[in-house]
Design an enzyme around this catalytic site. Structure first.
Site, short mmCIF file in Angstrom:
data_model
loop_
_atom_site.label_atom_id
_atom_site.label_comp_id
_atom_site.label_asym_id
_atom_site.label_seq_id
_atom_site.Cartn_x
_atom_site.Cartn_y
_atom_site.Cartn_z
N ASP A 202 0.85 -1.19 0.00
CA ASP A 202 0.00 0.00 0.00
C ASP A 202 0.89 1.25 0.00
OD1 ASP A 202 -2.48 1.48 0.37
OD2 ASP A 202 -1.82 1.78 2.43
N ASP B 4 -0.33 5.20 0.86
CA ASP B 4 -0.64 6.16 1.93
C ASP B 4 -0.73 5.46 3.27
OD1 ASP B 4 -1.08 8.59 0.27
OD2 ASP B 4 -2.72 7.40 -0.55
N ASP C 87 -1.67 -0.79 5.95
CA ASP C 87 -1.75 -0.11 7.26
C ASP C 87 -3.14 -0.14 7.85
OD1 ASP C 87 -2.72 1.80 5.26
OD2 ASP C 87 -2.67 3.28 6.87
#
Length: 210
Positions: free
Chosen positions: A3, A5, A163
């Protein structure tokens, strides 16, 4: 699959700056960074809609807001962002092992590519896929399945690193193992409460895995 961001780059400052500009142009009240942080992760379109709802704006103003947001984000992309500690080391360690890597984000491709270039990460990835490259975004499994196809790997042998619950839910549905970083956004919720195969405090920890 990694991922962007909240996993590779802390982009909250960019989101806040772009949204501030959008809301100011629309004559709407601005939000705090803490408020914005809870809305990040499901794609820019979802972010803009969530912000409009939070400030009490008419949903019919979405098209206006989306156009303004894109203009402001393009102007600030990467300016207020920073790499998380250990990101470069972790990616380099994986590359040295000959692993193929893909950056898989819900961020529009037009924003993701320049950000990776600006932060010196573009060369780490065999593929970069944005939220507008597929018909559906994470947490739908489709982006992960298509990315596995591009990498030439089976989902069960392709790790997702993210995240948030978005990444974990998508990985579970796609049949991929998943690790979550303990920093990042996760919609304002404790990340260790998410169903994942493990947690890491920094991507540099991947260099020690055998």
């Amino acid at each position: 699959m990694v991922d962007l961001d909240g996993t590779l780059v802390d982009t909250l400052g960019d989101f806040v700056a772009a949204l501030d500009g959008m809301l100011d142009d629309m004559g709407l009240p601005q939000l705090t960074p803490a408020e914005v942080e809870t809305m990040v992760g499901k794609g820019s379109e979802h972010l803009v809609r969530s912000v409009l709802q939070r400030v009490g704006a008419d949903a019919a103003r979405y098209d206006e807001a989306w156009t303004l947001y894109q203009q402001h984000y393009q102007a600030v992309n990467g300016r207020h962002a920073r790499l998380y500690d250990g990101v470069a080391e972790g990616l380099q360690a994986l590359r040295r092992r000959g692993m193929r890597l893909a950056c898989l984000t819900n961020k529009p491709r037009a924003f993701a590519l320049p950000l990776l270039e600006a932060k010196g990460l573009a060369g780490c990835f065999d593929h970069v896929f944005g939220g507008d490259d597929f018909d559906r975004k994470k947490p739908d499994p489709l982006p992960l399945l298509r990315t596995c196809e591009a990498l030439g790997t089976q989902p069960s042998r392709t790790l997702m690193i993210g995240d948030s619950s978005n990444d974990a839910q998508a990985a579970r549905a796609a049949g991929c193992p998943v690790l979550l970083v303990t920093y990042g956004y996760n919609h304002g919720q404790p990340v260790r409460g998410v169903d994942a195969d493990g947690f890491i405090d920094t991507l540099a920890e991947l260099a020690a895995v055998r």
